[in-house]
Enzyme design. Structure first.
Site, PDB file in Angstrom:
ATOM      1  N   TYR A 135       0.879  -1.117  -0.148  1.00 46.35           N
ATOM      2  CA  TYR A 135      -0.158   0.085   0.133  1.00 46.35           C
ATOM      3  C   TYR A 135       1.117   1.245  -0.124  1.00 46.35           C
ATOM      4  CZ  TYR A 135      -3.507   3.444   1.496  1.00 46.35           C
ATOM      5  OH  TYR A 135      -4.220   4.501   1.565  1.00 46.35           O
ATOM      6  N   LYS A 164       1.375   4.614  -2.645  1.00 43.54           N
ATOM      7  CA  LYS A 164       1.227   5.801  -2.340  1.00 43.54           C
ATOM      8  C   LYS A 164       2.410   6.697  -2.487  1.00 43.54           C
ATOM      9  CE  LYS A 164      -3.201   5.622  -1.462  1.00 43.54           C
ATOM     10  NZ  LYS A 164      -4.330   6.129  -2.101  1.00 43.54           N
TER      11      LYS A 164
HETATM   12  N1  LIG Z   1      -9.956   6.350   5.124  1.00 41.84           N
HETATM   13  C1  LIG Z   1      -8.496   6.565   5.180  1.00 41.84           C
HETATM   14  O1  LIG Z   1      -8.113   6.681   6.447  1.00 41.84           O
HETATM   15  C2  LIG Z   1      -7.323   7.179   4.116  1.00 41.84           C
HETATM   16  C3  LIG Z   1      -6.404   7.725   4.603  1.00 41.84           C
HETATM   17  C4  LIG Z   1      -5.302   8.081   3.543  1.00 41.84           C
HETATM   18  C5  LIG Z   1      -5.752   7.753   2.256  1.00 41.84           C
HETATM   19  N2  LIG Z   1      -6.761   7.237   1.675  1.00 41.84           N
HETATM   20  C6  LIG Z   1      -7.030   6.936   0.272  1.00 41.84           C
HETATM   21  O2  LIG Z   1      -8.451   7.453   0.083  1.00 41.84           O
HETATM   22  C7  LIG Z   1      -8.971   7.051  -1.173  1.00 41.84           C
HETATM   23  C8  LIG Z   1     -10.318   6.751  -0.766  1.00 41.84           C
HETATM   24  O3  LIG Z   1     -10.701   5.917   0.264  1.00 41.84           O
HETATM   25  P1  LIG Z   1     -11.789   6.052   1.231  1.00 41.84           P
HETATM   26  O4  LIG Z   1     -11.269   6.099   2.553  1.00 41.84           O
HETATM   27  O5  LIG Z   1     -12.890   6.909   0.642  1.00 41.84           O
HETATM   28  O6  LIG Z   1     -12.079   4.363   1.377  1.00 41.84           O
HETATM   29  P2  LIG Z   1     -13.622   3.621   0.914  1.00 41.84           P
HETATM   30  O7  LIG Z   1     -14.683   4.196   1.544  1.00 41.84           O
HETATM   31  O8  LIG Z   1     -13.073   2.063   1.000  1.00 41.84           O
HETATM   32  O9  LIG Z   1     -13.823   3.902  -0.723  1.00 41.84           O
HETATM   33  C9  LIG Z   1     -12.872   3.306  -1.682  1.00 41.84           C
HETATM   34  C10 LIG Z   1     -13.458   3.691  -2.870  1.00 41.84           C
HETATM   35  O10 LIG Z   1     -12.396   2.962  -3.796  1.00 41.84           O
HETATM   36  C11 LIG Z   1     -13.230   2.246  -4.867  1.00 41.84           C
HETATM   37  N3  LIG Z   1     -12.735   1.325  -5.486  1.00 41.84           N
HETATM   38  C12 LIG Z   1     -11.792   0.433  -5.199  1.00 41.84           C
HETATM   39  N4  LIG Z   1     -11.371  -0.262  -5.983  1.00 41.84           N
HETATM   40  C13 LIG Z   1     -11.636  -0.004  -7.206  1.00 41.84           C
HETATM   41  C14 LIG Z   1     -11.661  -0.426  -8.510  1.00 41.84           C
HETATM   42  N5  LIG Z   1     -10.900  -1.352  -8.826  1.00 41.84           N
HETATM   43  N6  LIG Z   1     -12.271   0.310  -9.524  1.00 41.84           N
HETATM   44  C15 LIG Z   1     -13.111   1.264  -9.182  1.00 41.84           C
HETATM   45  N7  LIG Z   1     -13.228   2.221  -7.759  1.00 41.84           N
HETATM   46  C16 LIG Z   1     -12.573   1.148  -6.997  1.00 41.84           C
HETATM   47  C17 LIG Z   1     -14.620   2.090  -4.184  1.00 41.84           C
HETATM   48  O11 LIG Z   1     -15.582   1.620  -4.888  1.00 41.84           O
HETATM   49  P3  LIG Z   1     -16.117   0.072  -5.477  1.00 41.84           P
HETATM   50  O12 LIG Z   1     -15.681  -0.757  -4.284  1.00 41.84           O
HETATM   51  O13 LIG Z   1     -17.627   0.283  -5.603  1.00 41.84           O
HETATM   52  O14 LIG Z   1     -15.597  -0.168  -6.821  1.00 41.84           O
HETATM   53  C18 LIG Z   1     -14.827   2.831  -3.085  1.00 41.84           C
HETATM   54  O15 LIG Z   1     -15.785   3.629  -3.903  1.00 41.84           O
HETATM   55  C19 LIG Z   1      -8.091   5.680  -1.362  1.00 41.84           C
HETATM   56  O16 LIG Z   1      -7.091   5.793  -2.456  1.00 41.84           O
HETATM   57  C20 LIG Z   1      -7.379   5.617  -0.088  1.00 41.84           C
HETATM   58  O17 LIG Z   1      -6.174   4.551  -0.179  1.00 41.84           O
HETATM   59  C21 LIG Z   1      -7.765   6.683   2.793  1.00 41.84           C
END
Ligand SMILES: NC(=O)c1ccc[n+]([C@@H]2O[C@H](COP(=O)([O-])OP(=O)(O)OC[C@H]3O[C@@H](n4cnc5c(N)ncnc54)[C@H](OP(=O)(O)O)[C@@H]3O)[C@@H](O)[C@H]2O)c1
Length: 276
Positions: free
Chosen positions: A144, A148
């Site tokens: 991961y 990033k």
């Molecule tokens: N939450 C945190 O603490 C955090 C911190 C730092 C960075 N991030 C980053 O923020 C971003 C958004 O994450 P989030 O926190 O909002 O998590 P989340 O609620 O799990 O949302 C992730 C989204 O990514 C989509 N996704 C995953 N695999 C995919 C694929 N192959 N094709 C298309 N869509 C896909 C999922 O949609 P489907 O499953 O419907 O396709 C979902 O809409 C990610 O890149 C994550 O690494 C999160």
């Protein structure tokens, strides 16, 4: 004023879902993609589209559907992503490929599909949702963090290439944020363990560590959507955006003092595993 248009990946949950709402509320046309298309918000100005960022045909169709309306593209928000957590020794090569394809290669390939239109317009922004995990790390998130950190470098290089056309590539580095992210990452950490894995205590300790950290620093998905909006609309966008001071300071500390960060993380991990 011409309609402003954004393409958002990962719009079915968390930050992408919140961003879809926010940009539509501000009058943007939002082309919102995810595999679970039924979970994408609906409303006027929102165009939910099925998208798997790891699939070339799906990526092409997504951009074709958006550009097919004959509008401009102001922003591509590369947001889709997840954490393929698990010990490096035990995560299978298939899972490694899936992690790289989802978080890094998919974003790059989508970007390549919108750049010709943006160059023609002589304006546009690629906003990449990275993580403070582009600078900091913990055990079990090896691949991961590679995605990033890779996304950060990729974005910086791209930015040097496209500024000449009036375009920008920008990184957002969220810290712990309320969404499905943690549950998915920790489920993966358990599923990726082999039977009788020597890493089981480390997986339990890391779950405790990350859950604890996320509880203290947690922002909402809506908070991050506002950061995306700032990056999309600020007249002179920055290279990096953070939600809060804690995230900014943590990332800066790890960048400036990598040895101290590493020893500190190792100490925390040894305490967590000793307590098992
Ligand atoms: N939450 C945190 O603490 C955090 C911190 C730092 C960075 N991030 C980053 O923020 C971003 C958004 O994450 P989030 O926190 O909002 O998590 P989340 O609620 O799990 O949302 C992730 C989204 O990514 C989509 N996704 C995953 N695999 C995919 C694929 N192959 N094709 C298309 N869509 C896909 C999922 O949609 P489907 O499953 O419907 O396709 C979902 O809409 C990610 O890149 C994550 O690494 C999160």
């Amino acid at each position: 004023m011409a309609k402003r248009v954004i393409l958002i990946t990962g719009a079915s949950s968390g930050m992408g879902y919140a961003a879809t709402h926010l940009f539509a509320k501000h009058g943007w046309e939002v082309y919102a993609g995810a595999r679970r298309v039924e979970k994408i918000p609906t409303g006027s100005r929102i165009h939910p589209l099925r998208l798997d960022v790891t699939d070339a045909a799906s990526r092409r169709q997504f951009v074709k559907d958006a550009l097919g309306d004959g509008l401009r593209v102001d922003v591509l928000l590369n947001n889709a992503g997840y954490g393929e957590y698990g010990p490096i020794e035990e995560v299978s090569l298939d899972k490694v490929h899936k992690q790289l394809e989802t978080n890094l290669v998919g974003a790059s390939e989508l970007t390549k599909l919108v750049l010709p239109q943006m160059r023609q317009q002589r304006s546009g922004r690629i906003i990449n949702n990275s993580s403070i995990g582009g600078d900091v790390y913990s055990p079990l998130g090896g691949w991961y963090y590679v995605t990033k950190r890779g996304l950060n470098v990729w974005s910086d290089v791209l930015d040097t290439e496209i500024r000449q056309f009036g375009l920008r590539s920008i990184i957002i580095e969220p810290g712990g944020t309320q969404s499905s992210w943690l549950d998915i990452a920790m489920d993966n950490a358990i599923h990726n363990l082999k039977p009788d894995s020597p890493y089981t205590p480390l997986a339990e300790g890391t779950r405790k560590l990350l859950s604890g950290m996320l509880k203290t620093t947690e922002a909402s998905a809506e908070d991050l959507a506002k950061v995306f909006y700032q990056a999309a609309t600020e007249r002179h966008p920055k290279r990096r955006y953070y939600f809060g001071l804690t995230d900014r300071m943590l990332a800066r500390f790890a960048r400036n003092h990598p040895g101290v960060f590493h020893e500190g993380m190792s100490l925390i991990v040894s305490r967590l595993t000793r307590n098992k």
